[in-house]
Scaffold this motif. Structure first.
Motif, PDB file in Angstrom:
ATOM      1  N   LYS A  12       0.811  -1.275   0.064  1.00  0.00           N
ATOM      2  CA  LYS A  12       0.155   0.152   0.284  1.00  0.00           C
ATOM      3  C   LYS A  12       0.974   1.167  -0.027  1.00  0.00           C
ATOM      4  CE  LYS A  12      -3.722   2.289   2.694  1.00  0.00           C
ATOM      5  NZ  LYS A  12      -4.533   2.324   3.570  1.00  0.00           N
ATOM      6  N   PHE A  13       1.768   1.216   0.929  1.00  0.00           N
ATOM      7  CA  PHE A  13       2.824   2.412   0.812  1.00  0.00           C
ATOM      8  C   PHE A  13       3.337   2.646  -0.510  1.00  0.00           C
ATOM      9  CE2 PHE A  13       7.179   3.968   1.470  1.00  0.00           C
ATOM     10  CZ  PHE A  13       6.893   5.083   2.061  1.00  0.00           C
ATOM     11  N   THR A  99       3.971  14.123   3.408  1.00  0.00           N
ATOM     12  CA  THR A  99       3.097  13.909   2.424  1.00  0.00           C
ATOM     13  C   THR A  99       2.979  12.734   1.827  1.00  0.00           C
ATOM     14  OG1 THR A  99       4.780  14.528   0.734  1.00  0.00           O
ATOM     15  CG2 THR A  99       3.540  16.610   1.811  1.00  0.00           C
ATOM     16  N   MET A 100       3.978  12.043   2.074  1.00  0.00           N
ATOM     17  CA  MET A 100       3.990  10.531   1.584  1.00  0.00           C
ATOM     18  C   MET A 100       3.471   9.383   2.934  1.00  0.00           C
ATOM     19  SD  MET A 100       8.021  10.251   0.328  1.00  0.00           S
ATOM     20  CE  MET A 100       8.005   8.565   0.121  1.00  0.00           C
ATOM     21  N   ARG A 101       3.199  10.227   3.789  1.00  0.00           N
ATOM     22  CA  ARG A 101       2.303   9.392   4.758  1.00  0.00           C
ATOM     23  C   ARG A 101       3.475   8.428   5.661  1.00  0.00           C
ATOM     24  NH1 ARG A 101      -3.158   6.999   2.743  1.00  0.00           N
ATOM     25  NH2 ARG A 101      -2.958   6.105   4.918  1.00  0.00           N
ATOM     26  N   ILE A 102       4.501   8.488   5.505  1.00  0.00           N
ATOM     27  CA  ILE A 102       5.481   7.680   6.129  1.00  0.00           C
ATOM     28  C   ILE A 102       5.142   7.345   7.660  1.00  0.00           C
ATOM     29  CG2 ILE A 102       8.101   7.592   6.875  1.00  0.00           C
ATOM     30  CD1 ILE A 102       8.798   8.571   4.215  1.00  0.00           C
ATOM     31  N   GLY A 103       4.600   8.467   8.403  1.00  0.00           N
ATOM     32  CA  GLY A 103       4.425   8.280   9.620  1.00  0.00           C
ATOM     33  C   GLY A 103       3.380   7.166  10.050  1.00  0.00           C
ATOM     34  N   ASP A 104       2.540   6.886   8.935  1.00  0.00           N
ATOM     35  CA  ASP A 104       1.371   5.821   9.061  1.00  0.00           C
ATOM     36  C   ASP A 104       1.935   4.622   8.707  1.00  0.00           C
ATOM     37  OD1 ASP A 104      -0.248   7.838   9.517  1.00  0.00           O
ATOM     38  OD2 ASP A 104      -1.034   8.056   7.174  1.00  0.00           O
ATOM     39  N   PHE A 105       3.017   4.116   8.244  1.00  0.00           N
ATOM     40  CA  PHE A 105       3.773   3.034   7.883  1.00  0.00           C
ATOM     41  C   PHE A 105       5.081   2.784   8.329  1.00  0.00           C
ATOM     42  CE2 PHE A 105       0.979   4.391   4.533  1.00  0.00           C
ATOM     43  CZ  PHE A 105       0.450   3.367   4.146  1.00  0.00           C
ATOM     44  N   ILE A 106       5.580   3.689   9.124  1.00  0.00           N
ATOM     45  CA  ILE A 106       6.940   3.418   9.584  1.00  0.00           C
ATOM     46  C   ILE A 106       6.628   2.343  10.937  1.00  0.00           C
ATOM     47  CG2 ILE A 106       7.193   5.176  11.172  1.00  0.00           C
ATOM     48  CD1 ILE A 106      10.099   5.662  10.706  1.00  0.00           C
ATOM     49  N   PHE A 107       7.606   1.599  10.738  1.00  0.00           N
ATOM     50  CA  PHE A 107       7.509   0.559  12.158  1.00  0.00           C
ATOM     51  C   PHE A 107       8.331   0.880  13.337  1.00  0.00           C
ATOM     52  CE2 PHE A 107       6.481  -1.875   8.249  1.00  0.00           C
ATOM     53  CZ  PHE A 107       5.445  -2.640   8.653  1.00  0.00           C
TER      54      PHE A 107
END
Length: 241
Positions: A12-13, A99-107
């Motif tokens: 998804k990322f 803007t890439m929504r990295i915070g939503d996907f980072i572990f």
């Protein structure tokens, strides 16, 4: 080997960001050391964090920016160095990461996530560079340069035009000092929430008049946004930076 849930998240990322790269490399790029340390401490599995990839990504970013500036702009060595440093700064990279929504996907480890790690500029900027490393390791420099340009071209253009401001508080102070002979004052208008979920609202005043407001999870971030809004208002009113 990724779990089904991890594979789904990484897919998804990559899809929402148009990333063509090895999925396991992207997964590693999004594994913060707090996450890998927590897994090791719990005896679950051993994973490498994104720190080594961040190191590589930093070098790829510098080369990508240098290549873009050299090929597309006629600038002196000093000008290129200054712009590369500005565009490659933590502030810019963390903004792009958001803007890439990295915070939503980072572990992240549980403690790091609870204390706002998913929104911390340093963590987000490092993750962006690690993702860039994954793209480089998969597709080489050409693809990496294209990715950097797609995410940072606006910042590059603004920096070349002298429009990219990273420290709004300093810029506002310099402007008000020159134009009005006085310095802005910051006042906390709102301070609420438990320690782990603090939220601040700050106003910036000049000679008692409210010039701008900003909100954020830290007072520093709120002050920067307040200064940014004040600068925008002054610019519209005819002030020159």
């Amino acid at each position: 080997m990724l779990s089904a849930e991890e594979e789904k998240l990484i897919e998804k990322f990559c899809r929402i960001n148009g990333i063509e790269a090895d999925r396991e490399l992207v997964f590693r790029a999004l594994c913060h050391s707090s996450f890998t340390n927590e897994l090791a401490q719990n005896g679950e599995r051993t994973l490498e964090s994104n720190e080594r990839m961040e190191f590589l990504g930093d070098a790829v970013l510098e080369l990508s920016l240098a290549k873009t500036l050299y090929n597309e702009y006629y600038l002196t060595e000093g000008e290129m160095s200054k712009i590369r440093a500005m565009v490659g700064s933590e502030k810019v990279l963390s903004s792009v990461a958001k803007t890439m929504r990295i915070g939503d996907f980072i572990f992240l480890g549980k403690g790091e996530r609870q204390t706002g790690g998913a929104e911390r500029d340093s963590i987000l900027a490092d993750a962006f560079e690690a993702v860039l490393a994954a793209i480089f390791l998969t597709g080489g420099l050409g693809v990496s340069v294209e990715f950097v340009q797609s995410k940072l071209s606006d910042y590059i253009e603004r920096a070349v035009e002298g429009e990219l401001i990273l420290d709004y508080k300093t810029s506002l102070q310099e402007l008000t000092q020159a134009r009005f002979g006085s310095r802005p004052l910051y006042e906390t208008l709102l301070d609420e929430g438990p320690p782990q979920e603090k939220w601040f609202k700050v106003g910036v005043f000049l000679d008692g008049s409210l010039m701008g407001e900003g909100e954020g999870r830290t007072k520093k971030a709120a002050e920067q946004l307040a200064a940014k809004h004040a600068l925008e208002i002054l610019k519209k009113s005819g002030a020159k930076k």
